[in-house]
Scaffold this motif. Structure first.
Motif, short mmCIF file in Angstrom:
data_model
loop_
_atom_site.label_atom_id
_atom_site.label_comp_id
_atom_site.label_asym_id
_atom_site.label_seq_id
_atom_site.Cartn_x
_atom_site.Cartn_y
_atom_site.Cartn_z
N ARG A 49 0.86 -1.02 -0.05
CA ARG A 49 -0.22 -0.17 -0.25
C ARG A 49 1.06 0.69 -0.24
O ARG A 49 0.52 2.64 -0.78
CB ARG A 49 -0.94 0.07 1.26
CG ARG A 49 -2.55 -0.52 1.34
CD ARG A 49 -2.59 -0.75 2.31
NE ARG A 49 -3.54 -1.93 2.98
CZ ARG A 49 -3.62 -2.80 3.49
NH1 ARG A 49 -3.16 -2.54 4.85
NH2 ARG A 49 -4.34 -4.24 3.88
N LYS A 50 1.56 1.01 0.95
CA LYS A 50 2.49 2.53 1.24
C LYS A 50 3.67 2.43 -0.12
O LYS A 50 3.64 4.33 -0.48
CB LYS A 50 3.85 1.83 1.89
CG LYS A 50 4.59 3.47 2.82
CD LYS A 50 5.56 2.83 3.29
CE LYS A 50 6.56 4.65 4.01
NZ LYS A 50 6.77 4.06 4.99
N ASP A 53 0.95 3.92 -3.07
CA ASP A 53 0.82 6.29 -2.64
C ASP A 53 2.11 6.16 -3.39
O ASP A 53 1.27 7.07 -4.34
CB ASP A 53 0.28 5.93 -1.81
CG ASP A 53 -1.10 6.27 -1.26
OD1 ASP A 53 -1.81 5.86 -1.60
OD2 ASP A 53 -1.11 5.12 0.26
N ARG A 54 3.16 5.85 -2.88
CA ARG A 54 4.22 7.01 -3.57
C ARG A 54 4.57 6.91 -5.08
O ARG A 54 4.36 7.89 -5.64
CB ARG A 54 5.14 6.18 -2.68
CG ARG A 54 7.00 7.26 -3.00
CD ARG A 54 8.09 7.03 -1.93
NE ARG A 54 8.82 4.93 -2.57
CZ ARG A 54 7.86 4.27 -2.23
NH1 ARG A 54 7.90 4.43 -0.26
NH2 ARG A 54 8.66 3.43 -2.28
N SER A 56 2.01 6.43 -7.56
CA SER A 56 1.33 6.78 -8.52
C SER A 56 1.13 8.49 -8.15
O SER A 56 1.15 9.50 -8.81
CB SER A 56 -0.02 6.23 -7.81
OG SER A 56 -0.51 6.87 -8.49
N HIS A 57 1.12 8.27 -6.96
CA HIS A 57 1.35 10.41 -6.39
C HIS A 57 3.04 10.75 -7.93
O HIS A 57 2.49 11.65 -8.03
CB HIS A 57 1.81 10.47 -4.66
CG HIS A 57 2.41 12.20 -5.11
ND1 HIS A 57 1.74 13.22 -4.81
CD2 HIS A 57 4.01 12.36 -4.85
CE1 HIS A 57 2.78 14.29 -4.70
NE2 HIS A 57 3.61 13.34 -4.91
N GLU A 76 -2.73 13.93 -2.16
CA GLU A 76 -2.95 13.29 -0.30
C GLU A 76 -1.96 13.28 -0.77
O GLU A 76 -1.89 13.01 0.41
CB GLU A 76 -4.38 11.96 -0.61
CG GLU A 76 -4.12 11.80 -0.09
CD GLU A 76 -5.33 10.97 0.45
OE1 GLU A 76 -5.04 9.85 1.57
OE2 GLU A 76 -4.83 9.64 -0.55
N GLU A 77 -0.95 13.10 -1.46
CA GLU A 77 0.58 12.47 -0.90
C GLU A 77 1.89 13.36 -0.77
O GLU A 77 2.37 13.47 -0.89
CB GLU A 77 0.92 10.67 -1.50
CG GLU A 77 -0.22 9.91 -1.55
CD GLU A 77 -0.57 9.87 0.09
OE1 GLU A 77 0.41 9.39 0.51
OE2 GLU A 77 -1.18 9.29 0.20
N ASP A 94 -6.37 12.19 -6.06
CA ASP A 94 -5.76 11.56 -5.23
C ASP A 94 -4.73 10.12 -6.11
O ASP A 94 -5.53 9.03 -6.75
CB ASP A 94 -7.30 10.44 -5.09
CG ASP A 94 -6.60 9.68 -3.53
OD1 ASP A 94 -5.98 8.95 -2.90
OD2 ASP A 94 -7.43 9.27 -2.35
N LEU A 96 -4.17 7.08 -5.19
CA LEU A 96 -4.65 5.86 -4.85
C LEU A 96 -6.17 5.86 -3.88
O LEU A 96 -5.54 5.75 -2.05
CB LEU A 96 -3.55 5.06 -4.10
CG LEU A 96 -4.08 3.74 -4.20
CD1 LEU A 96 -4.42 2.82 -4.83
CD2 LEU A 96 -2.54 2.31 -3.46
N ASP A 97 -6.76 6.07 -4.20
CA ASP A 97 -8.45 5.87 -3.71
C ASP A 97 -8.50 4.52 -3.18
O ASP A 97 -8.71 3.60 -4.46
CB ASP A 97 -9.30 6.67 -3.93
CG ASP A 97 -10.58 6.90 -3.66
OD1 ASP A 97 -10.62 7.75 -2.24
OD2 ASP A 97 -11.85 6.24 -4.05
N THR A 99 -6.57 2.69 0.10
CA THR A 99 -5.52 2.33 -0.71
C THR A 99 -5.66 0.51 0.94
O THR A 99 -5.24 -0.26 0.60
CB THR A 99 -4.98 2.39 0.86
OG1 THR A 99 -4.24 4.40 0.22
CG2 THR A 99 -2.90 2.05 1.07
#
Length: 259
Positions: A49-50, A53-54, A56-57, A76-77, A94, A96-97, A99
């Motif tokens: 997950r972590k 998020d990174r 995709s951001h 978001e990130e 966002d 990763l909506d 997560t």
């Protein structure tokens, strides 16, 4: 519809919708590949997950910076640069909506959100649902919604069911459908698989900007639960509540939620 068929002055927003769709889809493909690779390697779901998020951001920030160098970005990130308040155009994303759902093997109810606000107005957006191989954008043609079922269908969180939402569902004699991310819930209404998505627990602008843009383009009702308008690119990006629903149900839903 081609750009030449779009009313003068609106073509840019159609192009923005297509760009949002392409960018969200590409970010989603990266996330899918990442999840598959990590699952095959037996990685810890929290790490999956972590890193997702990174990943995709960083992709979204780099892509938007390259394609729209004069625009601001609220993610978001990412760190919130309040210079965006003076920017003419701001992309709200966002990466990763959903997560939690992304980290669960086989779940499809997670999304990537990409939207743009221009001079204070939400003008275009896209929601990619990579695990369903689907992206919905304001540049898409939307088919007519199917007839309403006898019992309206309300999408709710698997883990949180605010009392105002359950009270509304009860008053409408609605069926509850559990689902993960905000984008997945909103797109269930867009797709005609649900009829109402109401949220009263508070969200941030990136949670709803793209879903609201797409839902509005699809002809759905979008508002706060008191019926007032949703505003984006605010200094404080917190939004207390949200209603996305079939227009035929808006008055009834607002009547209950506003009590």
């Amino acid at each position: 519809m081609t750009l030449s068929e779009v009313p003068q002055g609106a073509w840019r927003h159609v192009a923005d919708g297509r760009a949002a769709a392409d960018i969200a889809t590409a970010a989603g493909a990266l996330l899918l590949a990442h999840r598959t690779d990590q699952e095959e390697a037996g990685a810890d779901p929290a790490d999956v997950r972590k890193a997702g998020d990174r990943l995709s951001h960083e992709f979204l920030a780099a892509t938007l910076g390259r394609q729209f160098p004069g625009d601001a970005v609220l993610s978001e990130e990412g760190a919130d640069d309040l210079a965006r308040l003076a920017a003419r155009r701001v992309w709200i994303v966002d990466p990763l909506d959903g997560t939690r759902e992304f980290g669960e093997p086989g779940r499809a109810d997670w999304a990537v959100h990409v939207a743009v606000v221009e001079e204070g107005r939400l003008v275009a957006g896209a929601v990619a649902m990579p695990a369903l191989a689907a992206t919905f954008s304001t540049a898409d043609p939307f088919p007519p919604l199917p007839p309403l079922p006898a019992a309206p269908r309300v999408v709710v969180s698997r883990t949180r069911r605010p009392e105002p939402v359950t009270a509304m569902a009860g008053a409408l004699g609605a069926e509850l459908i559990e689902m993960g991310s905000a984008g997945a819930k909103a797109m269930a209404v867009v797709r005609g698989e649900a009829d109402i998505y109401a949220h009263t627990g508070g969200q941030y602008e990136w949670d709803s900007a793209a879903p609201v843009a797409v839902a509005r383009a699809a002809g759905l009702h979008v508002s706060r639960i008191d019926g007032s308008a949703l505003h984006y690119n605010q200094e404080n990006p917190w939004l207390p509540d949200l209603l996305i629903c079939r227009p035929e149900l808006a008055d009834r839903a607002l009547g209950v939620l506003g009590r």
